[in-house]
Write a protein that holds these residues in place. Structure first.
Motif, short mmCIF file in Angstrom:
data_model
loop_
_atom_site.label_atom_id
_atom_site.label_comp_id
_atom_site.label_asym_id
_atom_site.label_seq_id
_atom_site.Cartn_x
_atom_site.Cartn_y
_atom_site.Cartn_z
N ILE A 102 22.96 27.65 43.14
CA ILE A 102 23.47 28.53 44.19
C ILE A 102 22.27 29.16 44.88
O ILE A 102 21.47 29.84 44.23
CB ILE A 102 24.40 29.61 43.61
N PHE A 103 22.12 28.90 46.17
CA PHE A 103 21.04 29.46 46.96
C PHE A 103 21.65 30.50 47.91
O PHE A 103 22.50 30.16 48.73
CB PHE A 103 20.34 28.37 47.76
N LEU B 143 24.36 28.38 49.87
CA LEU B 143 24.39 26.93 49.77
C LEU B 143 24.62 26.58 48.31
O LEU B 143 23.92 27.09 47.43
CB LEU B 143 23.05 26.35 50.24
N ILE B 144 25.59 25.72 48.06
CA ILE B 144 25.90 25.32 46.68
C ILE B 144 25.58 23.84 46.54
O ILE B 144 26.08 23.01 47.30
CB ILE B 144 27.40 25.55 46.36
N LEU B 145 24.72 23.53 45.57
CA LEU B 145 24.37 22.14 45.26
C LEU B 145 24.95 21.77 43.90
O LEU B 145 24.92 22.56 42.96
CB LEU B 145 22.85 21.95 45.21
N LEU B 146 25.46 20.56 43.82
CA LEU B 146 25.93 20.01 42.56
C LEU B 146 25.16 18.71 42.34
O LEU B 146 25.23 17.80 43.18
CB LEU B 146 27.44 19.76 42.59
N ASP B 147 24.40 18.67 41.27
CA ASP B 147 23.54 17.52 40.97
C ASP B 147 22.67 17.17 42.18
O ASP B 147 22.47 16.00 42.52
CB ASP B 147 24.36 16.32 40.53
N GLY B 148 22.16 18.22 42.85
CA GLY B 148 21.23 18.04 43.95
C GLY B 148 21.84 17.75 45.30
O GLY B 148 21.13 17.58 46.28
N GLN C 248 36.01 23.19 38.09
CA GLN C 248 36.21 21.77 38.35
C GLN C 248 34.88 21.03 38.46
O GLN C 248 34.68 20.00 37.83
CB GLN C 248 37.02 21.58 39.63
N TRP C 249 33.96 21.56 39.26
CA TRP C 249 32.69 20.88 39.49
C TRP C 249 31.84 20.78 38.23
O TRP C 249 31.15 19.79 38.02
CB TRP C 249 31.90 21.58 40.59
N LEU C 250 31.86 21.84 37.40
CA LEU C 250 31.04 21.83 36.17
C LEU C 250 31.83 21.36 34.95
O LEU C 250 31.31 21.38 33.84
CB LEU C 250 30.46 23.22 35.91
#
Length: 110
Positions: free
Chosen positions: A6-7, A75-80, A96-98
């Protein structure tokens, strides 16, 4: 295991304290991140300006910031890869994402 980053743009304090008032959304995300980190989930939170180096070292976050500016954060990144920007994810989205099957129970124990 999935990795979430999380940025965020500048905030009063990471726990949501803004002078005498509290930003409930910042307080919620702070709690969720800490609970998940304490339960061995791979989630990190970076906040400008203190974590500027993390923004610059992450190619996706750095390019996003250059193109869109602070106004488009968080900004949310999941696995980049970008999965969301402009707002924080809901608890359901994070779960859900994690792949966190028991997030409500983990939050109750905090």
């Amino acid at each position: 295991m999935k990795k979430m980053q999380i940025f965020e743009g500048a905030v009063c304090a990471s726990d949501g304290m803004c002078g005498l008032s509290v930003d409930q959304e910042l307080m919620r995300i702070d709690t969720v991140v800490k609970v998940l980190q304490n339960n061995a989930y791979d989630i990190d939170r970076y906040i400008m300006p203190g974590d500027r180096k993390a923004f610059l070292e992450n190619e996706v976050a750095g390019e996003f910031l250059r193109q869109n500016g602070n106004e488009a954060l968080p900004l949310i990144l999941l696995d980049g890869k970008k999965v969301l920007n402009g707002r924080f994810p809901t608890n359901d989205e994070i779960a859900q994402w994690l792949e966190v099957p028991n997030l409500p129970k983990l939050l109750e124990k905090k």
